[in-house]
Enzyme design. Structure first.
Site, PDB file in Angstrom:
ATOM      1  N   ALA A 189       0.864  -1.180   0.000  1.00  0.00           N
ATOM      2  CA  ALA A 189       0.000   0.000   0.000  1.00  0.00           C
ATOM      3  C   ALA A 189       0.901   1.231   0.000  1.00  0.00           C
ATOM      4  O   ALA A 189       2.063   1.160   0.418  1.00  0.00           O
ATOM      5  CB  ALA A 189      -0.881  -0.018   1.236  1.00  0.00           C
ATOM      6  N   GLU A 235      -0.769  -9.462  -0.542  1.00  0.00           N
ATOM      7  CA  GLU A 235      -2.191  -9.692  -0.247  1.00  0.00           C
ATOM      8  C   GLU A 235      -3.029  -9.758  -1.530  1.00  0.00           C
ATOM      9  O   GLU A 235      -3.907 -10.613  -1.660  1.00  0.00           O
ATOM     10  CB  GLU A 235      -2.705  -8.575   0.674  1.00  0.00           C
ATOM     11  CG  GLU A 235      -2.061  -8.654   2.055  1.00  0.00           C
ATOM     12  CD  GLU A 235      -2.445  -7.482   2.953  1.00  0.00           C
ATOM     13  OE1 GLU A 235      -2.172  -6.328   2.568  1.00  0.00           O
ATOM     14  OE2 GLU A 235      -3.003  -7.712   4.022  1.00  0.00           O
ATOM     15  N   GLY A 289       0.550  -5.091   0.857  1.00  0.00           N
ATOM     16  CA  GLY A 289      -0.640  -5.168   0.013  1.00  0.00           C
ATOM     17  C   GLY A 289      -0.398  -5.886  -1.305  1.00  0.00           C
ATOM     18  O   GLY A 289      -1.337  -6.434  -1.896  1.00  0.00           O
ATOM     19  N   GLU A 296       4.384  -5.032   7.269  1.00  0.00           N
ATOM     20  CA  GLU A 296       3.610  -3.942   7.885  1.00  0.00           C
ATOM     21  C   GLU A 296       4.053  -3.609   9.304  1.00  0.00           C
ATOM     22  O   GLU A 296       4.048  -2.445   9.712  1.00  0.00           O
ATOM     23  CB  GLU A 296       2.111  -4.293   7.898  1.00  0.00           C
ATOM     24  CG  GLU A 296       1.440  -4.215   6.537  1.00  0.00           C
ATOM     25  CD  GLU A 296       1.514  -5.491   5.731  1.00  0.00           C
ATOM     26  OE1 GLU A 296       2.296  -6.400   6.092  1.00  0.00           O
ATOM     27  OE2 GLU A 296       0.804  -5.590   4.719  1.00  0.00           O
TER      28      GLU A 296
HETATM   29  C1  HXC Z   1       4.930   4.390  -1.472  1.00  0.00           C
HETATM   30  C2  HXC Z   1       6.796   3.460  -2.383  1.00  0.00           C
HETATM   31  C3  HXC Z   1       6.475   2.209  -1.806  1.00  0.00           C
HETATM   32  C4  HXC Z   1       5.284   2.125  -1.037  1.00  0.00           C
HETATM   33  C5  HXC Z   1       8.304   1.987  -2.895  1.00  0.00           C
HETATM   34  N1  HXC Z   1       7.934   3.261  -3.045  1.00  0.00           N
HETATM   35  N2  HXC Z   1       7.429   1.323  -2.129  1.00  0.00           N
HETATM   36  N3  HXC Z   1       6.030   4.539  -2.216  1.00  0.00           N
HETATM   37  N4  HXC Z   1       4.560   3.243  -0.896  1.00  0.00           N
HETATM   38  N5  HXC Z   1       4.858   0.975  -0.491  1.00  0.00           N
HETATM   39  C6  HXC Z   1       8.643   4.316  -3.796  1.00  0.00           C
HETATM   40  C7  HXC Z   1       9.872   4.793  -3.057  1.00  0.00           C
HETATM   41  O1  HXC Z   1       9.533   5.738  -2.081  1.00  0.00           O
HETATM   42  C8  HXC Z   1      10.674   5.392  -4.195  1.00  0.00           C
HETATM   43  O2  HXC Z   1      10.136   6.667  -4.518  1.00  0.00           O
HETATM   44  C9  HXC Z   1      10.370   4.450  -5.359  1.00  0.00           C
HETATM   45  O3  HXC Z   1       9.140   3.804  -5.010  1.00  0.00           O
HETATM   46  C10 HXC Z   1      11.453   3.404  -5.555  1.00  0.00           C
HETATM   47  O4  HXC Z   1      11.649   2.728  -4.340  1.00  0.00           O
HETATM   48  P1  HXC Z   1      13.063   2.631  -3.588  1.00  0.00           P
HETATM   49  O5  HXC Z   1      12.789   2.445  -2.141  1.00  0.00           O
HETATM   50  O6  HXC Z   1      13.948   3.751  -3.975  1.00  0.00           O
HETATM   51  O7  HXC Z   1      13.635   1.284  -4.217  1.00  0.00           O
HETATM   52  P2  HXC Z   1      14.622   0.231  -3.524  1.00  0.00           P
HETATM   53  O8  HXC Z   1      15.693   0.942  -2.770  1.00  0.00           O
HETATM   54  O9  HXC Z   1      15.030  -0.713  -4.599  1.00  0.00           O
HETATM   55  O10 HXC Z   1      13.714  -0.544  -2.471  1.00  0.00           O
HETATM   56  C11 HXC Z   1      12.621  -1.308  -2.916  1.00  0.00           C
HETATM   57  C12 HXC Z   1      11.734  -1.717  -1.675  1.00  0.00           C
HETATM   58  C13 HXC Z   1      11.410  -0.443  -0.885  1.00  0.00           C
HETATM   59  C14 HXC Z   1      12.554  -2.698  -0.810  1.00  0.00           C
HETATM   60  C15 HXC Z   1      10.513  -2.410  -2.209  1.00  0.00           C
HETATM   61  O11 HXC Z   1      10.858   0.532  -1.791  1.00  0.00           O
HETATM   62  C16 HXC Z   1      10.431  -0.666   0.220  1.00  0.00           C
HETATM   63  O12 HXC Z   1      10.770  -1.181   1.290  1.00  0.00           O
HETATM   64  N6  HXC Z   1       9.156  -0.268   0.006  1.00  0.00           N
HETATM   65  C17 HXC Z   1       8.137  -0.394   1.014  1.00  0.00           C
HETATM   66  C18 HXC Z   1       7.682  -1.830   1.151  1.00  0.00           C
HETATM   67  C19 HXC Z   1       6.637  -1.989   2.225  1.00  0.00           C
HETATM   68  O13 HXC Z   1       6.883  -1.694   3.417  1.00  0.00           O
HETATM   69  N7  HXC Z   1       5.403  -2.417   1.833  1.00  0.00           N
HETATM   70  C20 HXC Z   1       4.314  -2.586   2.737  1.00  0.00           C
HETATM   71  C21 HXC Z   1       3.497  -1.310   2.835  1.00  0.00           C
HETATM   72  S1  HXC Z   1       2.249  -1.437   4.037  1.00  0.00           S
HETATM   73  P3  HXC Z   1      11.091   7.938  -4.750  1.00  0.00           P
HETATM   74  O14 HXC Z   1      10.119   9.064  -4.951  1.00  0.00           O
HETATM   75  O15 HXC Z   1      11.946   8.065  -3.542  1.00  0.00           O
HETATM   76  O16 HXC Z   1      11.878   7.583  -6.008  1.00  0.00           O
HETATM   77  C22 HXC Z   1       0.990  -2.251   3.307  1.00  0.00           C
HETATM   78  C23 HXC Z   1      -0.267  -2.314   4.107  1.00  0.00           C
HETATM   79  C24 HXC Z   1      -1.415  -2.953   3.330  1.00  0.00           C
HETATM   80  O17 HXC Z   1       1.110  -2.734   2.220  1.00  0.00           O
HETATM   81  C25 HXC Z   1      -2.728  -2.759   4.084  1.00  0.00           C
HETATM   82  C26 HXC Z   1      -3.253  -1.372   4.125  1.00  0.00           C
HETATM   83  C27 HXC Z   1      -4.638  -1.255   4.696  1.00  0.00           C
END
Ligand code: HXC
Length: 264
Positions: free
Chosen positions: A69, A117, A114, A137
């Site tokens: 998400a 999921e 997400g 998460e």
């Molecule tokens: C918003 C995101 C994002 C996310 C990546 N980006 N994941 N933006 N939400 N979930 C964006 C980054 O900010 C970045 O933007 C660009 O995408 C590229 O990502 P990087 O981090 O620079 O890439 P990298 O270093 O290769 O790392 C990849 C990654 C990392 C390991 C996947 O991006 C990451 O940890 N993302 C979050 C993963 C996560 O925690 N997902 C769960 C979310 S909670 P910029 O602008 O800086 O270029 C969830 C809850 C669901 O899903 C239920 C809700 C009700």
């Protein structure tokens, strides 16, 4: 059917649809707009299901299927908005499950939070060697909210799911295959997509009515006791008796020819 959306693309080729989340710069993170687009698109697919026999669900680019998400959007949400966002994502996941044809999630790269999921709400998952799964998460002070606490446990077992959700660790492609989360792994994205099309082509030669019945009974079995599930199976088994597709399938066997389910 409208195929123009802000954050997703829908391609239909013959009787197979390909639905792609297209926010490559944010690694296809799911914000409210993506869910709104998905909801609208999945409703339309449901309405036009007579012409479709399967769908591929994937993410744009090579790096990510869906990296979760949208964390930036979530960081500003109130508790009520968080609730609404969770329910919206869950509604999308149920729409995937209820589509009357099979959906294969084709996972390229990150399928986190997400993303994992949404992949789990498809019928099964194909993935490339670069795929990474996980429910991170808790690292954000959150819990899974689009069905992860429920579907991961049902898919791989509650205690294995707890270990993955509590640690928030990455799950490699090989572990995902071992766990039964991923059905098949592929060297490249092109190979994966070609294989998914082939599988859907193979499925589409079978009775569409029977595929849909099997899908709905197997999905509903998640919430039933064995006795209830067996009763449902017998009821739905009997429902398809006398249908043109059942007559065609059994006649074709006896006449030693291939069944043609396109003839109604
Ligand atoms: C918003 C995101 C994002 C996310 C990546 N980006 N994941 N933006 N939400 N979930 C964006 C980054 O900010 C970045 O933007 C660009 O995408 C590229 O990502 P990087 O981090 O620079 O890439 P990298 O270093 O290769 O790392 C990849 C990654 C990392 C390991 C996947 O991006 C990451 O940890 N993302 C979050 C993963 C996560 O925690 N997902 C769960 C979310 S909670 P910029 O602008 O800086 O270029 C969830 C809850 C669901 O899903 C239920 C809700 C009700």
């Amino acid at each position: 059917m409208n195929t123009k959306f802000e954050t997703i693309t829908l391609d239909i080729s013959g009787d197979i649809a390909t639905l792609t989340v297209s926010r490559e710069k944010s690694l296809n993170a799911l914000n409210k707009q993506v869910h709104t687009d998905l909801k609208e698109c999945l409703w339309q697919l449901r309405e036009n299901a007579d012409n479709l026999h399967g769908m591929i669900f994937t993410g744009a680019g090579e790096k990510a299927f869906i990296a979760g998400a949208d964390i930036v959007e979530m960081s500003e949400m109130t508790a009520q908005q968080g609730y609404d966002f969770s329910v919206l994502g869950q509604q999308v996941s149920v729409l995937f499950e209820e589509l009357p044809f099979p959906v294969i999630a084709c996972v390229n790269g990150f399928a986190l939070g997400g993303g994992c999921e949404m992949a789990m709400s498809c019928d099964f998952i194909y993935a490339t060697e670069t795929a990474v799964f996980g429910q991170p998460e808790v690292k954000l002070g959150l819990i899974p909210g689009f069905g992860g606490t429920q579907r991961l446990a049902k898919l791989i077992g509650r205690n294995k799911a707890k270990e993955i959700i509590y640690t928030g660790r990455n799950v490699s492609i090989d572990e995902a295959v071992d766990l039964g989360l991923v059905v098949k792994k592929f060297a490249t994205q092109d190979e994966m997509l070609a294989a998914a099309l082939k599988t859907l082509g193979q499925i589409s030669r079978n009775s569409p009515l029977a595929i849909n019945e099997a899908k709905q009974v197997m999905n509903q079995a998640n919430d039933l006791t064995l006795a209830e599930g067996l009763r449902l199976e017998a009821e739905r088994f009997s429902d398809i008796f006398g249908t043109a597709e059942m007559k065609e399938g059994t006649s074709a066997f006896m006449e030693k020819r291939k069944a043609d389910f396109s003839v109604k």
